[in-house]
Design an enzyme around this catalytic site. Structure first.
Site, PDB file in Angstrom:
ATOM      1  N   ASP A   9      -2.118  92.859 154.782  1.00  0.00           N
ATOM      2  CA  ASP A   9      -1.633  91.521 155.084  1.00  0.00           C
ATOM      3  C   ASP A   9      -2.700  90.881 155.973  1.00  0.00           C
ATOM      4  O   ASP A   9      -3.545  91.571 156.553  1.00  0.00           O
ATOM      5  CB  ASP A   9      -0.287  91.609 155.802  1.00  0.00           C
ATOM      6  CG  ASP A   9       0.250  90.251 156.197  1.00  0.00           C
ATOM      7  OD1 ASP A   9       0.133  89.313 155.393  1.00  0.00           O
ATOM      8  OD2 ASP A   9       0.760  90.124 157.323  1.00  0.00           O
ATOM      9  N   ASP A  11      -2.204  87.510 158.233  1.00  0.00           N
ATOM     10  CA  ASP A  11      -1.700  86.933 159.477  1.00  0.00           C
ATOM     11  C   ASP A  11      -0.952  87.973 160.298  1.00  0.00           C
ATOM     12  O   ASP A  11       0.012  88.583 159.834  1.00  0.00           O
ATOM     13  CB  ASP A  11      -0.775  85.755 159.173  1.00  0.00           C
ATOM     14  CG  ASP A  11      -1.516  84.606 158.505  1.00  0.00           C
ATOM     15  OD1 ASP A  11      -2.348  83.991 159.180  1.00  0.00           O
ATOM     16  OD2 ASP A  11      -1.268  84.353 157.309  1.00  0.00           O
TER      17      ASP A  11
END
Length: 219
Positions: A9, A11
């Protein structure tokens, strides 16, 4: 089990963007008449694609957000990124080690391609990610918690889902990885461990993850 692909991922895992973006999101929703605290924004939208914000507001209020909501929100977030965004502590060292060890990795983010690129240019992470390693919810029909994005990334990288390991910091991301049939390590630096209870295992620092990955990846 040994993994053939690490899917990050973005963020809150590689860039420290969640405090900035959720502060902006809460303020903008409140400005538009949908009172939202920072904590509520994290709870409801962290790790999600923008369509979740629209769907949630419509469901709760019966009102649609303005047509230019995404554009204005992103303008504010990108300005904040240019002022303040930093890489997560240990992200550079982790990517450097994976590259040196020849461990395949990519990125699968709920954020738009533009958001990813703005953040990576600001933090210097663009050094580690060419276009072939970046996948966005824009590329698929449904974002997290649906498995589509992770399955798309695995297919493009040529790796079976059960040979992939996802690195996530949000409950929605953990749910998506599980639905894709992938193991997932939950990053608890910002998210309480109990909210990531469905992850395969938990870790708190990216330096800790370096050791974990060294024991589980094919080189």
């Amino acid at each position: 089990m040994r993994y053939e692909l690490i899917i990050f991922d973005n963020d809150g895992v590689l860039v420290d963007s969640e405090p900035l973006s959720n502060t902006m999101l809460a303020a903008y929703l409140t400005e538009l008449g949908h009172p939202t605290s920072y904590e509520e924004s994290l709870r409801d939208y962290m790790g999600a694609a923008m369509h979740r914000v629209h769907d949630t507001i419509l469901e709760r209020s019966g009102k649609r957000l303005p047509d230019d909501f995404d554009d204005i929100f992103h303008e504010r977030v990108f300005a904040a990124f240019e002022r303040e965004l930093q890489p997560m502590t240990g992200a550079m060292e982790l990517l450097e080690q994976l590259t040196a060890d020849g461990v395949p990795y990519c990125l699968a983010s709920s954020g738009s391609h533009q958001r990813i690129r703005v953040g990576h240019r600001k933090t210097g992470l663009n050094k580690w990610f060419d276009e072939g390693r970046i996948f966005s919810s824009q590329d698929v029909g449904r974002g997290k918690p649906a498995p589509d994005l992770f399955l798309h990334a695995a297919a493009r990288m040529g790796v079976a889902p059960d040979k992939c390991l996802v690195i996530e910091d949000s409950p929605l991301g953990v749910q998506a990885a599980n639905a894709a049939g992938m193991d997932v390590y939950g990053f608890t630096a910002m998210t309480p461990a109990e909210r990531l209870h469905a992850a395969t295992r938990l870790f708190r620092h990216l330096s800790e993850l370096r050791g974990l990955l060294a024991d589980t990846t094919d080189k």
